[in-house]
Scaffold this motif. Structure first.
Motif, PDB file in Angstrom:
ATOM      1  N   ALA A   1       0.726  -1.593   0.434  1.00 12.08           N
ATOM      2  CA  ALA A   1       0.028  -0.366  -0.062  1.00 12.08           C
ATOM      3  C   ALA A   1       0.744   1.226   0.292  1.00 12.08           C
ATOM      4  O   ALA A   1       0.494   2.208  -0.597  1.00 12.08           O
ATOM      5  N   ALA A   2       1.723   1.603   0.313  1.00  9.68           N
ATOM      6  CA  ALA A   2       2.625   2.390   0.882  1.00  9.68           C
ATOM      7  C   ALA A   2       3.392   2.942  -0.300  1.00  9.68           C
ATOM      8  O   ALA A   2       3.533   3.835  -1.058  1.00  9.68           O
ATOM      9  N   TRP A   3       3.618   1.301  -1.124  1.00  7.28           N
ATOM     10  CA  TRP A   3       4.812   1.806  -2.669  1.00  7.28           C
ATOM     11  C   TRP A   3       3.467   1.975  -3.894  1.00  7.28           C
ATOM     12  O   TRP A   3       3.493   3.197  -3.713  1.00  7.28           O
ATOM     13  N   LYS A   4       1.823   2.356  -3.643  1.00  5.92           N
ATOM     14  CA  LYS A   4       2.043   2.265  -4.448  1.00  5.92           C
ATOM     15  C   LYS A   4       1.025   3.650  -4.887  1.00  5.92           C
ATOM     16  O   LYS A   4       0.988   4.995  -4.778  1.00  5.92           O
ATOM     17  N   VAL A   5       1.333   3.841  -3.014  1.00  4.52           N
ATOM     18  CA  VAL A   5       0.680   5.798  -2.343  1.00  4.52           C
ATOM     19  C   VAL A   5       1.688   6.868  -3.526  1.00  4.52           C
ATOM     20  O   VAL A   5       1.548   7.700  -3.596  1.00  4.52           O
ATOM     21  N   SER A   6       2.799   6.142  -2.832  1.00  2.00           N
ATOM     22  CA  SER A   6       4.860   6.872  -3.326  1.00  2.00           C
ATOM     23  C   SER A   6       4.016   6.661  -5.225  1.00  2.00           C
ATOM     24  O   SER A   6       4.446   7.918  -5.779  1.00  2.00           O
ATOM     25  N   ASP A   7       3.777   5.386  -5.377  1.00  2.00           N
ATOM     26  CA  ASP A   7       3.560   6.356  -6.800  1.00  2.00           C
ATOM     27  C   ASP A   7       2.841   6.993  -7.002  1.00  2.00           C
ATOM     28  O   ASP A   7       3.187   7.796  -8.451  1.00  2.00           O
ATOM     29  N   LYS A   8       1.316   6.685  -6.931  1.00  2.12           N
ATOM     30  CA  LYS A   8       0.805   7.626  -7.459  1.00  2.12           C
ATOM     31  C   LYS A   8       1.513   8.998  -7.416  1.00  2.12           C
ATOM     32  O   LYS A   8       1.220  10.156  -7.966  1.00  2.12           O
ATOM     33  N   MET A   9       1.984   9.335  -6.076  1.00  6.16           N
ATOM     34  CA  MET A   9       2.102  10.914  -5.383  1.00  6.16           C
ATOM     35  C   MET A   9       3.351  10.780  -6.513  1.00  6.16           C
ATOM     36  O   MET A   9       3.666  12.434  -7.010  1.00  6.16           O
ATOM     37  N   HIS A  10       4.294  10.171  -6.895  1.00  6.17           N
ATOM     38  CA  HIS A  10       4.975  10.744  -8.207  1.00  6.17           C
ATOM     39  C   HIS A  10       4.268  11.123  -9.697  1.00  6.17           C
ATOM     40  O   HIS A  10       4.812  11.472  -9.779  1.00  6.17           O
ATOM     41  N   GLN A  11       3.107  10.065  -9.685  1.00 10.17           N
ATOM     42  CA  GLN A  11       2.651  10.137 -10.742  1.00 10.17           C
ATOM     43  C   GLN A  11       1.791  12.019 -10.944  1.00 10.17           C
ATOM     44  O   GLN A  11       2.238  12.663 -11.628  1.00 10.17           O
ATOM     45  N   ALA A  12       1.491  12.448  -9.410  1.00 14.82           N
ATOM     46  CA  ALA A  12       0.763  13.374  -9.840  1.00 14.82           C
ATOM     47  C   ALA A  12       1.821  14.618  -9.853  1.00 14.82           C
ATOM     48  O   ALA A  12       1.365  16.002 -10.190  1.00 14.82           O
ATOM     49  N   ILE A  13       3.219  14.234  -8.912  1.00 19.96           N
ATOM     50  CA  ILE A  13       4.173  15.798  -8.750  1.00 19.96           C
ATOM     51  C   ILE A  13       4.628  15.118 -10.724  1.00 19.96           C
ATOM     52  O   ILE A  13       4.636  16.599 -10.840  1.00 19.96           O
ATOM     53  N   ASP A  14       4.874  14.790 -10.757  1.00 20.13           N
ATOM     54  CA  ASP A  14       5.432  14.938 -12.220  1.00 20.13           C
ATOM     55  C   ASP A  14       4.102  14.921 -13.211  1.00 20.13           C
ATOM     56  O   ASP A  14       4.966  15.717 -14.086  1.00 20.13           O
TER      57      ASP A  14
END
Length: 58
Positions: A44-57
């Motif tokens: 779950a932490a990796w999924k949240v992290s990936d989503k955050m990175h996608q939103a920032i990019d």
């Protein structure tokens, strides 16, 4: 409470929990359950992290 204080408190709690789990016998049902829960939390932490990175990019 500042976010840093919360993160430090959570980190200490996780570390204390990890130490307690390491004292359980390897074949313990509780240890197996905790390991499964830890894997799910990590995923779950990796999924949240990936989503955050996608939103920032974007």
């Amino acid at each position: 409470m500042k976010l840093t204080g919360l993160a430090i408190s959570m980190g200490l709690g996780v570390a204390a929990g990890a130490v307690a789990v390491m004292m359980l016998p390897k074949q313990s049902a509780a240890r197996k359950l905790v390991n499964k829960a830890a894997c799910k939390v990590e995923d779950a932490a990796w999924k949240v992290s990936d989503k955050m990175h996608q939103a920032i990019d974007m």
